[in-house]
Write an enzyme that holds these catalytic residues in place. Sequence first.
Site, PDB file in Angstrom:
ATOM      1  CG  HIS A 109      75.920 -19.930  16.322  1.00  0.00           C
ATOM      2  ND1 HIS A 109      75.745 -21.070  17.034  1.00  0.00           N
ATOM      3  CD2 HIS A 109      77.251 -19.735  16.252  1.00  0.00           C
ATOM      4  CE1 HIS A 109      76.928 -21.548  17.372  1.00  0.00           C
ATOM      5  NE2 HIS A 109      77.865 -20.757  16.910  1.00  0.00           N
ATOM      6  CG  ASP A 173      77.369 -22.060   3.781  1.00  0.00           C
ATOM      7  OD1 ASP A 173      76.824 -22.855   3.004  1.00  0.00           O
ATOM      8  OD2 ASP A 173      77.574 -20.861   3.503  1.00  0.00           O
ATOM      9  CD  GLU A 286      77.153 -21.842  -0.257  1.00  0.00           C
ATOM     10  OE1 GLU A 286      78.154 -21.205   0.129  1.00  0.00           O
ATOM     11  OE2 GLU A 286      76.336 -22.373   0.523  1.00  0.00           O
TER      12      GLU A 286
HETATM   13  P1  FAD Z   1      69.513 -18.695  18.001  1.00  0.00           P
HETATM   14  O1  FAD Z   1      70.497 -17.616  17.778  1.00  0.00           O
HETATM   15  O2  FAD Z   1      69.581 -19.402  19.288  1.00  0.00           O
HETATM   16  O3  FAD Z   1      68.031 -18.135  17.765  1.00  0.00           O
HETATM   17  C1  FAD Z   1      67.706 -17.391  16.618  1.00  0.00           C
HETATM   18  C2  FAD Z   1      66.250 -16.906  16.695  1.00  0.00           C
HETATM   19  O4  FAD Z   1      65.385 -18.027  16.630  1.00  0.00           O
HETATM   20  C3  FAD Z   1      65.907 -16.202  18.001  1.00  0.00           C
HETATM   21  O5  FAD Z   1      64.932 -15.242  17.760  1.00  0.00           O
HETATM   22  C4  FAD Z   1      65.330 -17.316  18.849  1.00  0.00           C
HETATM   23  O6  FAD Z   1      64.467 -16.823  19.854  1.00  0.00           O
HETATM   24  C5  FAD Z   1      64.612 -18.136  17.803  1.00  0.00           C
HETATM   25  N1  FAD Z   1      64.545 -19.550  18.137  1.00  0.00           N
HETATM   26  C6  FAD Z   1      65.566 -20.371  18.442  1.00  0.00           C
HETATM   27  N2  FAD Z   1      65.106 -21.607  18.661  1.00  0.00           N
HETATM   28  C7  FAD Z   1      63.772 -21.562  18.494  1.00  0.00           C
HETATM   29  C8  FAD Z   1      62.725 -22.503  18.593  1.00  0.00           C
HETATM   30  N3  FAD Z   1      62.976 -23.763  18.914  1.00  0.00           N
HETATM   31  N4  FAD Z   1      61.462 -22.108  18.359  1.00  0.00           N
HETATM   32  C9  FAD Z   1      61.200 -20.826  18.020  1.00  0.00           C
HETATM   33  N5  FAD Z   1      62.136 -19.885  17.930  1.00  0.00           N
HETATM   34  C10 FAD Z   1      63.414 -20.246  18.156  1.00  0.00           C
HETATM   35  N6  FAD Z   1      72.182 -19.241   8.177  1.00  0.00           N
HETATM   36  C11 FAD Z   1      71.816 -19.753   6.995  1.00  0.00           C
HETATM   37  O7  FAD Z   1      70.644 -19.707   6.630  1.00  0.00           O
HETATM   38  N7  FAD Z   1      72.737 -20.330   6.174  1.00  0.00           N
HETATM   39  C12 FAD Z   1      74.042 -20.462   6.530  1.00  0.00           C
HETATM   40  O8  FAD Z   1      74.838 -21.001   5.778  1.00  0.00           O
HETATM   41  C13 FAD Z   1      74.446 -19.950   7.780  1.00  0.00           C
HETATM   42  N8  FAD Z   1      75.709 -20.061   8.208  1.00  0.00           N
HETATM   43  C14 FAD Z   1      76.061 -19.581   9.418  1.00  0.00           C
HETATM   44  C15 FAD Z   1      77.382 -19.732   9.847  1.00  0.00           C
HETATM   45  C16 FAD Z   1      77.764 -19.269  11.084  1.00  0.00           C
HETATM   46  C17 FAD Z   1      79.189 -19.450  11.530  1.00  0.00           C
HETATM   47  C18 FAD Z   1      76.822 -18.614  11.920  1.00  0.00           C
HETATM   48  C19 FAD Z   1      77.222 -18.084  13.242  1.00  0.00           C
HETATM   49  C20 FAD Z   1      75.518 -18.439  11.499  1.00  0.00           C
HETATM   50  C21 FAD Z   1      75.118 -18.929  10.251  1.00  0.00           C
HETATM   51  N9  FAD Z   1      73.814 -18.798   9.805  1.00  0.00           N
HETATM   52  C22 FAD Z   1      73.460 -19.321   8.588  1.00  0.00           C
HETATM   53  C23 FAD Z   1      72.812 -18.059  10.568  1.00  0.00           C
HETATM   54  C24 FAD Z   1      71.967 -18.994  11.416  1.00  0.00           C
HETATM   55  O9  FAD Z   1      71.101 -19.768  10.608  1.00  0.00           O
HETATM   56  C25 FAD Z   1      71.077 -18.201  12.362  1.00  0.00           C
HETATM   57  O10 FAD Z   1      71.828 -17.335  13.128  1.00  0.00           O
HETATM   58  C26 FAD Z   1      70.314 -19.149  13.284  1.00  0.00           C
HETATM   59  O11 FAD Z   1      69.364 -18.439  14.009  1.00  0.00           O
HETATM   60  C27 FAD Z   1      71.259 -19.789  14.230  1.00  0.00           C
HETATM   61  O12 FAD Z   1      70.639 -20.845  14.935  1.00  0.00           O
HETATM   62  P2  FAD Z   1      70.715 -20.838  16.515  1.00  0.00           P
HETATM   63  O13 FAD Z   1      70.267 -22.174  16.947  1.00  0.00           O
HETATM   64  O14 FAD Z   1      72.037 -20.407  16.982  1.00  0.00           O
HETATM   65  O15 FAD Z   1      69.599 -19.735  16.799  1.00  0.00           O
END
Ligand code: FAD
Length: 524
Positions: A109, A173, A286
Amino acid sequence: MTSNLGPSIITLITLFISLTPTLIKSDEGIDVFLPISLNLTVLTDPFSISAASHDFGNITDENPGAVLCPSSTTEVARLLRFANGGFSYNGGSTGPSPTFKVAARGQGHSLRGQASAPGGVVVNMACLAKAAKPAAVVISADGTYADVAAGTMWVDVLKAAGERGVSPVSWTDYLYLSIGGTLSNAGIGGQTFRHGPQISNVHELDVITGKGEMMTCSPKLNPELFYGVLGGLGQFGIITRARIALDHAPTRVKWSRILYSDFSSFKRDQERLISMTNDLGVDFLEGQLMMSNGFVDTSFFPLSDQTRVASLVNDHRIIYVLEVAKYYDRTTLPIIDQVIDMLTRTLGFAPGFMFVQDVPYFDFLNRVRNEEDKLRSLGLWEVPHPWLNIFVPGSRIIDFHDGVINGLLLNQTSTTGVTLFYPTNRNKWNNRMSTMTPDEDVFYVIGFLQSAGGSQNWQELENLNDKVIQFCENSGIKIKEYLMHYTRKEDWVKHFGPKWDDFLRKKIMFDPKRLLSPGQDIFN
Ligand code: FAD
């Protein structure tokens, strides 16, 4: 996104792939074979590669050479040791193999390819969570913490903890994000002012460093790694397990949206409410903006009030929405209405414009899922998302509001998506962690969550982001970006400021070959 292929097809593909060495690209662009003897569950079929190449942002597209779907943490450690070039075989020839990039991917994400590894290997953390023994989420006997496989989504932690009547305290969120993904950034939301971000609510981590070493870390054990990894943008290691703090779970929530036509009252009330961090205060706070030049979503409000809410927005051009929640359960049921009354009696909102819903705790935390379902049904979920998230120092929020919201946003012919606008307390953050915040007791979380759709292209929307940043720079407002993507080293150095030297030192200590999370573009 994870593969939707049935398990039998995946098994067949995996079997086929495991019989042939996998070809990936080294840092120097040379072909590298992942030898079969490494015994890794790698996927190279077009579907797996394509799924790992893009993210929620829908702006970048970077193909990895392979996707690792590990069934154990030792598989990840083996991959990383090989990626360091330490083995003596290289596709049949002798000598150390060239190094290549590796990125953990939670739910993908990210917005700008942060979880990608062009030519290298993406580690699908959901596979590791599925294979976790005895389970991906293990609640301690006394219910005070959960040991969670890092590829698990927060929604699944909520469900598992809920069965025991407990819950994490700090949330984003949206819950369909992985533990490892949010802990690599911060994990912020409406509970942050009271409990700190998600990174402030972790007791211990298991991490595989960029060198392929498996380490457990906590504030006492290997603290450099622990604090570095929290908010560390995946740069020092791959988190495989996190011990998350839990507390008693409420059962229900009084969830309010309260409308203001006057910014200074909105700001005053938001800041007063976040200063109440004892049991008497709100549990969640918020805020967001409703603007007449954007889509005015009135679906939260009773049908009978939707027209007058829309008129209020039209009349004032902009309405500030204070969003607060107070949790309760059977023991606090008799007093909950009095508590809400006490908390809201002195607020300076537009008279008659306070609306309360009474919902189960799970539904409240999972509220963005409904928005996702709506947008998906309209074909508006998988579109480009040029989002800008920034932290603005509290002392400059009026200047920011006047210049950016009044000066830029309201003057656009149209706006898209949601604009978040709420303050939080810095004393709930730990400055030893890698995430950067403004250097003030109160700072605001501002999110311009824009979606490109129809005729609008994302570059046009990105212009607004550029103007916001330029305005802050010209006005000397020292913002910090969140979920940022810089491509120039000087921007990263500026972002980390006094922490840059330490960040670099930890990189050299834990990932000296600079293999991890290349999509962040910090050390490429
Ligand atoms: P990924 O996109 O898969 O990874 C993000 C980064 O973390 C990359 O660099 C990856 O290499 C690294 N990573 C992933 N897993 C690991 C691991 N296990 N160890 C080490 N590194 C790792 N953020 C907030 O803080 N608050 C919110 O309310 C919020 N709302 C959101 C709502 C939506 C609809 C979306 C799309 C995003 C939102 N986000 C929010 C952002 C979100 O927290 C970040 O994009 C987060 O990285 C998404 O998690 P992911 O598992 O998809 O990570």
